[in-house]
Design a protein around this motif. Structure first.
Motif, PDB file in Angstrom:
ATOM      1  N   LEU A 145       0.815  -1.228   0.000  1.00  0.00           N
ATOM      2  CA  LEU A 145       0.000   0.000   0.000  1.00  0.00           C
ATOM      3  C   LEU A 145       0.846   1.274   0.000  1.00  0.00           C
ATOM      4  CD1 LEU A 145      -2.643  -1.057   2.700  1.00  0.00           C
ATOM      5  CD2 LEU A 145      -2.921  -1.091   0.212  1.00  0.00           C
ATOM      6  N   GLN A 146       2.161   1.141  -0.259  1.00  0.00           N
ATOM      7  CA  GLN A 146       3.047   2.300  -0.128  1.00  0.00           C
ATOM      8  C   GLN A 146       2.607   3.486  -0.985  1.00  0.00           C
ATOM      9  OE1 GLN A 146       3.989  -0.842  -0.453  1.00  0.00           O
ATOM     10  NE2 GLN A 146       5.840  -1.332   0.709  1.00  0.00           N
ATOM     11  N   ASN A 147       2.018   3.212  -2.139  1.00  0.00           N
ATOM     12  CA  ASN A 147       1.647   4.298  -3.053  1.00  0.00           C
ATOM     13  C   ASN A 147       0.145   4.546  -3.088  1.00  0.00           C
ATOM     14  OD1 ASN A 147       4.365   4.715  -3.955  1.00  0.00           O
ATOM     15  ND2 ASN A 147       4.174   2.867  -5.212  1.00  0.00           N
ATOM     16  N   ASN A 148      -0.554   4.083  -2.076  1.00  0.00           N
ATOM     17  CA  ASN A 148      -2.007   4.273  -2.020  1.00  0.00           C
ATOM     18  C   ASN A 148      -2.352   5.089  -0.775  1.00  0.00           C
ATOM     19  OD1 ASN A 148      -4.800   4.104  -2.154  1.00  0.00           O
ATOM     20  ND2 ASN A 148      -4.777   1.991  -2.912  1.00  0.00           N
ATOM     21  N   ALA A 149      -2.149   6.396  -0.865  1.00  0.00           N
ATOM     22  CA  ALA A 149      -2.342   7.274   0.294  1.00  0.00           C
ATOM     23  C   ALA A 149      -3.784   7.277   0.774  1.00  0.00           C
ATOM     24  CB  ALA A 149      -1.904   8.700  -0.047  1.00  0.00           C
ATOM     25  N   THR A 150      -4.738   7.131  -0.140  1.00  0.00           N
ATOM     26  CA  THR A 150      -6.148   7.179   0.254  1.00  0.00           C
ATOM     27  C   THR A 150      -6.530   5.987   1.120  1.00  0.00           C
ATOM     28  OG1 THR A 150      -6.705   8.368  -1.779  1.00  0.00           O
ATOM     29  CG2 THR A 150      -8.512   7.312  -0.600  1.00  0.00           C
ATOM     30  N   ILE A 151      -6.138   4.759   0.702  1.00  0.00           N
ATOM     31  CA  ILE A 151      -6.444   3.568   1.492  1.00  0.00           C
ATOM     32  C   ILE A 151      -5.724   3.615   2.836  1.00  0.00           C
ATOM     33  CG2 ILE A 151      -6.080   1.071   1.637  1.00  0.00           C
ATOM     34  CD1 ILE A 151      -8.456   1.761  -0.031  1.00  0.00           C
ATOM     35  N   LEU A 193      -9.981  -8.113  18.125  1.00  0.00           N
ATOM     36  CA  LEU A 193      -9.686  -9.470  17.656  1.00  0.00           C
ATOM     37  C   LEU A 193     -10.035  -9.631  16.179  1.00  0.00           C
ATOM     38  CD1 LEU A 193     -10.929 -11.509  20.754  1.00  0.00           C
ATOM     39  CD2 LEU A 193      -8.562 -11.050  20.076  1.00  0.00           C
ATOM     40  N   LEU A 194     -11.156  -9.064  15.750  1.00  0.00           N
ATOM     41  CA  LEU A 194     -11.524  -9.139  14.336  1.00  0.00           C
ATOM     42  C   LEU A 194     -10.495  -8.437  13.453  1.00  0.00           C
ATOM     43  CD1 LEU A 194     -15.404  -8.534  14.470  1.00  0.00           C
ATOM     44  CD2 LEU A 194     -14.215 -10.684  13.998  1.00  0.00           C
ATOM     45  N   SER A 195      -9.938  -7.343  13.934  1.00  0.00           N
ATOM     46  CA  SER A 195      -8.906  -6.626  13.163  1.00  0.00           C
ATOM     47  C   SER A 195      -7.689  -7.508  12.936  1.00  0.00           C
ATOM     48  CB  SER A 195      -8.483  -5.347  13.899  1.00  0.00           C
ATOM     49  OG  SER A 195      -9.548  -4.443  14.023  1.00  0.00           O
ATOM     50  N   SER A 196      -7.308  -8.252  13.966  1.00  0.00           N
ATOM     51  CA  SER A 196      -6.089  -9.062  13.860  1.00  0.00           C
ATOM     52  C   SER A 196      -6.266 -10.241  12.910  1.00  0.00           C
ATOM     53  CB  SER A 196      -5.669  -9.570  15.237  1.00  0.00           C
ATOM     54  OG  SER A 196      -6.604 -10.516  15.733  1.00  0.00           O
ATOM     55  N   PHE A 197      -7.520 -10.614  12.617  1.00  0.00           N
ATOM     56  CA  PHE A 197      -7.776 -11.746  11.729  1.00  0.00           C
ATOM     57  C   PHE A 197      -8.213 -11.302  10.334  1.00  0.00           C
ATOM     58  CE2 PHE A 197      -8.425 -13.794  15.947  1.00  0.00           C
ATOM     59  CZ  PHE A 197      -7.432 -14.758  15.823  1.00  0.00           C
ATOM     60  N   ALA A 198      -7.860 -10.094   9.959  1.00  0.00           N
ATOM     61  CA  ALA A 198      -8.232  -9.598   8.631  1.00  0.00           C
ATOM     62  C   ALA A 198      -7.628 -10.486   7.537  1.00  0.00           C
ATOM     63  CB  ALA A 198      -7.735  -8.161   8.451  1.00  0.00           C
ATOM     64  N   PRO A 199      -8.402 -10.820   6.493  1.00  0.00           N
ATOM     65  CA  PRO A 199      -7.834 -11.609   5.384  1.00  0.00           C
ATOM     66  C   PRO A 199      -6.772 -10.814   4.642  1.00  0.00           C
ATOM     67  CG  PRO A 199     -10.013 -10.772   4.814  1.00  0.00           C
ATOM     68  CD  PRO A 199      -9.810 -10.462   6.258  1.00  0.00           C
ATOM     69  N   HIS A 200      -5.848 -11.515   3.995  1.00  0.00           N
ATOM     70  CA  HIS A 200      -4.774 -10.836   3.269  1.00  0.00           C
ATOM     71  C   HIS A 200      -5.361  -9.928   2.188  1.00  0.00           C
ATOM     72  CE1 HIS A 200      -0.711 -10.165   1.905  1.00  0.00           C
ATOM     73  NE2 HIS A 200      -1.091 -10.424   0.660  1.00  0.00           N
ATOM     74  N   ASP A 201      -4.814  -8.722   2.102  1.00  0.00           N
ATOM     75  CA  ASP A 201      -5.297  -7.690   1.173  1.00  0.00           C
ATOM     76  C   ASP A 201      -6.760  -7.323   1.440  1.00  0.00           C
ATOM     77  OD1 ASP A 201      -2.880  -7.384  -0.147  1.00  0.00           O
ATOM     78  OD2 ASP A 201      -3.346  -8.916  -1.651  1.00  0.00           O
ATOM     79  N   GLY A 202      -7.190  -7.521   2.681  1.00  0.00           N
ATOM     80  CA  GLY A 202      -8.579  -7.207   3.028  1.00  0.00           C
ATOM     81  C   GLY A 202      -8.730  -5.781   3.511  1.00  0.00           C
ATOM     82  N   GLN A 203      -8.377  -4.837   2.629  1.00  0.00           N
ATOM     83  CA  GLN A 203      -8.411  -3.427   3.030  1.00  0.00           C
ATOM     84  C   GLN A 203      -9.798  -2.998   3.496  1.00  0.00           C
ATOM     85  OE1 GLN A 203      -7.058  -4.656   0.203  1.00  0.00           O
ATOM     86  NE2 GLN A 203      -5.468  -3.324  -0.647  1.00  0.00           N
TER      87      GLN A 203
END
Length: 460
Positions: free
Chosen positions: A43-49, A93-103
């Motif tokens: 996400l280095q170049n995605n300032a909005t996300i 706890l839900l935050s820590s289990f976010a799926p990969h690339d689950g912005q």
């Protein structure tokens, strides 16, 4: 709950303010988690996300503060703090289990988490101000700020200790550990009594006297205090039943509502959280070193915040609220504006100079605007509108926090850091002018005296 068993006042004040640990930890934890999350999800170049992931908690807090303020008037402060701690633990706890690339998953979960953070920011100052005697209210309410910055420092230390883990495990561990203080808060608050002012409003006078016996040294004053609270409540109970959002801005209450909400909004629009959320990225942009290697700087900022909060506890009842706010705001504004001026005169200045000025800003913010905002929010609103008005002030505070968190990475992508901070510096100066012209003095006055003074529109 057994109201006959003596509850130590220290226990009440400690866990009454412990909710500050929750949103302090979550304010700070993304500072260290973000560099690892950015790299893990590219996400280095995605300032909005990046801005949305960081500020999603603040977006949820906008609504959490307003909802909690209204519900606390019906259900009580204690019950709402318990509910907030449960939501906080689940969201962490839900935050820590976010799926990969689950912005978008992470953004939604952090908005849910923000409901609890916003609720705590509204409930804790109201609860502490209603428990504290007038001569100690600033100091005891200031404990809330000590808890907030202690939570931030704790998160910075945990981020630093966990930085050696694989990046996908590091940021998940940082976010998930926020559930620990939420569980501690839940079990601590189970033993807390309800606010005596809420109990009086609910007609539970014996329970109110029992609670006051826990926290007042002179038992002979308890009946007089209950009578004073009861008289105020009787005068305003009909107004409270008829109150609406429009009531906050009628002629009687407008001055006090503008003062409390305005200070809460200025505290965030002055840009403090740009430092707290993004200090590793600020150092990276200034020095060229990677953000993940700059995680010692948040600890420095955290230590300044904790020390400043302790300084405030020492001076809280020695200086007027307005004096501290104006001095702090002036120095904060100069700390933001001077780097831009110096950089324009000396283009090749040491890039770390901006970090030094930011540290000066944090030091003065830590014992002025940071704690005094919540002291004033707890003091300045009349009983008839306190829950609703405190929720509104909290929401405006979080609107500022949300916009700063969202827009700072976008702004620094399009202009120099010095220019961005100079804008915040101007807002600091405007905050000083606002305090000078629109905010009443509340130090050493009972909540009833402040109401009488404020509804007449007097500052002094």
């Amino acid at each position: 709950m057994n109201t006959e068993k003596k509850i130590p006042s220290g226990f009440i004040y400690f866990f009454g303010s412990f909710g500050g640990i929750l949103f302090g930890y979550d304010i700070g934890v993304m500072t260290g988690a973000l560099p690892f999350l950015q790299h893990d999800w590219a996400l280095q170049n995605n300032a909005t996300i990046v801005g949305w992931i960081t500020s999603a908690v603040m977006f949820g807090a906008i609504f959490g503060g307003a909802l909690a303020g209204q519900l606390a008037d019906k259900l009580g402060r204690r019950k709402m703090i318990l509910i907030s701690s449960i939501i906080f633990a689940i969201g962490s706890l839900l935050s820590s289990f976010a799926p990969h690339d689950g912005q978008y998953y992470l953004i939604i979960v952090r908005i849910f988490l923000g409901l609890a953070v916003g609720a705590a920011s509204a409930l804790v100052p109201a609860y502490m101000s209603e428990m504290a005697p007038a001569n100690l209210r600033g100091r005891l309410t200031g404990i809330n700020q000590t808890m907030i910055v202690s939570g931030m420092l704790l998160s910075y230390i945990m981020d630093y200790l966990l930085k050696g883990l694989p990046e996908q495990i590091a940021w998940r561990s940082m976010l998930g550990l926020a559930a620990v203080p939420a569980v501690i808060l839940f079990f601590g608050v189970l033993r807390l009594p309800e606010s005596p002012r809420f109990l009086v409003k609910a007609g539970k006078l014996d329970e109110a006297r029992t609670v006051l016996s826990y926290i007042r040294k002179d038992a002979s004053t308890i009946d007089d205090e209950v009578k004073s609270i009861q008289e105020t409540a009787k005068e305003e109970v009909s107004a409270a039943k008829k109150s609406s959002w429009a009531t906050l801005f009628n002629g009687k209450y407008r001055y006090l509502v503008i003062a409390g909400v305005g200070v809460a909004a200025f505290q965030q629009f002055q840009g403090a959280n740009a430092i707290f959320y993004y200090i590793p990225l600020i150092v990276e942009k200034a020095t060229g070193n990677s953000a993940s290697s700059a995680l010692l700087w948040p600890i420095v900022q955290g230590v300044l915040l904790v020390v400043g909060s302790l300084v405030f506890l020492w001076i809280a009842e020695k200086f007027n609220r307005r004096t501290l706010l104006m001095i702090g705001g002036g120095v904060m504004g100069l700390s933001f504006i001077l780097p831009a001026i110096i950089n324009s005169l000396v283009p090749n200045m040491n890039p770390m100079m901006i970090v030094v000025f930011l540290s000066i800003y944090v030091a003065f913010y830590s014992f002025t605007w940071a704690p005094l905002t919540w002291v004033l929010v707890g003091e300045v609103f009349p009983l008839a509108i306190r829950g609703r008005a405190s929720g509104l002030a909290s929401s405006f505070n979080w609107i500022g926090s949300f916009l700063v968190g969202l827009l700072f990475p976008v702004m620094t992508a399009s202009m120099s850091q010095e220019a961005v901070f100079a804008i915040f510096g101007v807002i600091c100066i405007l905050g000083v002018i606002f305090v000078k012209t629109c905010v009443p003095e509340t130090r050493g006055r009972t909540l009833e005296e402040i109401e009488e003074q404020g509804t007449k529109g007097r500052k002094e």
